[in-house]
Write an enzyme that holds these catalytic residues in place. Structure first.
Site, PDB file in Angstrom:
ATOM      1  CB  CYS A 117      -0.939  -0.005   1.207  1.00 39.30           C
ATOM      2  SG  CYS A 117      -2.333   1.164   1.049  1.00 39.30           S
ATOM      3  CB  CYS A 119      -1.739   4.938   3.577  1.00 42.85           C
ATOM      4  SG  CYS A 119      -1.535   3.393   4.479  1.00 42.85           S
ATOM      5  CB  CYS A 127      -4.396   4.046  -0.219  1.00 42.07           C
ATOM      6  SG  CYS A 127      -4.728   3.831   1.550  1.00 42.07           S
ATOM      7  CE  LYS A 209      -7.585  -0.856   4.937  1.00 50.32           C
ATOM      8  NZ  LYS A 209      -6.223  -0.513   4.459  1.00 50.32           N
ATOM      9  NE  ARG A 219      -6.491   5.498   9.309  1.00 46.24           N
ATOM     10  CZ  ARG A 219      -7.734   5.804   8.997  1.00 46.24           C
ATOM     11  NH1 ARG A 219      -8.326   6.824   9.602  1.00 46.24           N
ATOM     12  NH2 ARG A 219      -8.384   5.109   8.089  1.00 46.24           N
ATOM     13  NE  ARG A 231      -6.176   6.267   4.356  1.00 43.27           N
ATOM     14  CZ  ARG A 231      -5.301   5.960   5.298  1.00 43.27           C
ATOM     15  NH1 ARG A 231      -5.603   5.032   6.190  1.00 43.27           N
ATOM     16  NH2 ARG A 231      -4.139   6.575   5.379  1.00 43.27           N
ATOM     17  CD  GLU A 247     -14.866  -3.951  -3.504  1.00 41.24           C
ATOM     18  OE1 GLU A 247     -13.928  -4.528  -4.091  1.00 41.24           O
ATOM     19  OE2 GLU A 247     -15.004  -2.719  -3.498  1.00 41.24           O
ATOM     20  CE  LYS A 262      -6.977  -2.771   8.657  1.00 40.28           C
ATOM     21  NZ  LYS A 262      -5.748  -2.171   8.090  1.00 40.28           N
ATOM     22  CB  SER A 288      -4.701  -0.783  15.801  1.00 38.98           C
ATOM     23  OG  SER A 288      -5.489   0.127  15.040  1.00 38.98           O
ATOM     24  CE1 TYR A 327      -0.858  -4.306  14.964  1.00 42.39           C
ATOM     25  CE2 TYR A 327      -3.253  -4.432  14.939  1.00 42.39           C
ATOM     26  CZ  TYR A 327      -2.078  -4.016  14.366  1.00 42.39           C
ATOM     27  OH  TYR A 327      -2.108  -3.323  13.178  1.00 42.39           O
TER      28      TYR A 327
END
Length: 341
Positions: A117, A119, A127, A209, A219, A231, A247, A262, A288, A327
């Site tokens: 990506c 970004c 992006c 996404k 971020r 976005r 998609e 996501k 996150s 994470y």
């Protein structure tokens, strides 16, 4: 009262595990790793307790820490030494992800997946390269003058994504993961990889996404917040589930090997539906914000962190995810190992 059927019989300790329908293994997890070309020492990520950006020289050591927990795969995200409007450092031979990938591939047994990506690399934080798009009534039909707005130039971005994916494969990436939600990105990357002799490199596409409020801490971690706007022009509307199927189907037709959703927890219905409709491996990104909110509640004493982390990941697996990008990967893998001793 007829008590012929007593489901509690199978909830006793010695039989409970035997009839458990869903299980977690360290091999189910992918651990995100942030590599930062702008620092010489590890930098804690304040909004993501327990995580940090590491310099390139520490990338191998960081991945070895992941491997020690039993997790076998990592996803590399990079913070470049400089940014520009086009994000050109994203495909530089000596770029942060390229250099980290070379070292990790040479010195560890980790399965290396790379984020494809722009970004983190564009100075505006979007992006892809930008174009102006008209907004308002059509002037030709006598409406008011249109105001130009900036959005990502989809087709120009595809060329950049091709370069990024090839550069990652050349550096030794085992899998590439385009995350920008550009139309046609899987077909473009698949074609570029095949032309360069990387037919064996699979694509894990961020196939559905969403434009989610749960991305905030990431971020901070990847220094990729948009400098203006949001976005919503290219990431999906959280209200839409049928669109997700369209998609995902397009990405599958274009050659995606793994289909990723996501975020994970707010979209378990989407994970489940994709699992039913497609025979591809399905991945889900426990993002996150999902991680940070459990930590915040645990710090207040309101939740048991280990218990809710395990339950959250179990719910993602139960919904149909084969792979979980999270994470919590290391902590939960270590907890699973302790439980089996």
């Amino acid at each position: 009262m007829d008590l012929t059927h007593r489901p509690r019989r199978l909830r006793q300790d010695r039989v409970r595990g035997l009839v458990s329908e869903t299980s977690l293994e360290p091999s189910d997890f992918i651990a995100p790793v942030f590599v930062d070309a702008t620092t010489d020492e590890r930098q804690p990520i304040e909004s993501m307790p327990g995580h940090e950006r590491v310099p390139i020289d520490e990338s191998v050591a960081r991945v070895e820490e992941v491997l020690e927990t039993g997790v076998e795969a990592v996803m590399l995200f990079g913070v470049p030494e400089s940014k520009d409007p086009e994000g050109t450092r994203a495909w530089a031979d000596e770029g942060v992800v390229q250099e980290a990938t070379r070292r990790i591939a040479e010195e560890t047994d980790a399965y290396v997946i790379t984020d494809v990506c722009l970004c983190e690399y564009t100075e505006h934080g979007h992006c892809g390269p930008l174009e102006e798009e008209l907004r308002g009534e059509d002037v030709a039909e006598g409406g008011p003058a249109c105001d130009p707005i900036q959005t990502v130039d989809n087709d120009a971005t595809l060329e950049s994504l091709e370069r990024i994916a090839v550069s990652h494969a050349e550096a030794g990436a085992d899998m590439v993961a385009p995350s920008g939600m550009m139309d046609g990105m899987v077909a473009a990357i698949r074609g570029a990889l095949d032309r360069k002799g990387f037919e064996h490199v699979p694509i894990m596409s961020y196939a559905a996404k969403y434009e989610s409020a749960f991305y905030g801490p990431f971020r901070d971690a990847a220094d990729g917040a948009p400098a203006f706007g949001n976005r919503r022009h290219y990431q999906m509307d959280p209200a839409n589930a049928r669109e997700a199927m369209r998609e995902v189907r397009l990405d599958a037709e274009q050659g995606a090997d793994v289909l990723l959703i996501k975020p994970a927890l707010p979209y378990l219905d989407v994970v489940s539906e994709i699992r039913r409709e497609f025979d591809h491996p399905v991945a889900a990104y426990n993002v996150s914000g999902e991680y940070a909110m459990l930590h915040a509640a645990a710090e207040k004493g309101w939740l048991d962190l280990e218990a809710v982390a395990l339950e959250s990941l179990l719910s993602i697996k139960r919904a149909g995810a084969d792979l979980i990008l999270t994470y919590f990967a290391e902590d939960v893998a270590a907890e699973l190992a302790r439980g089996r001793r």
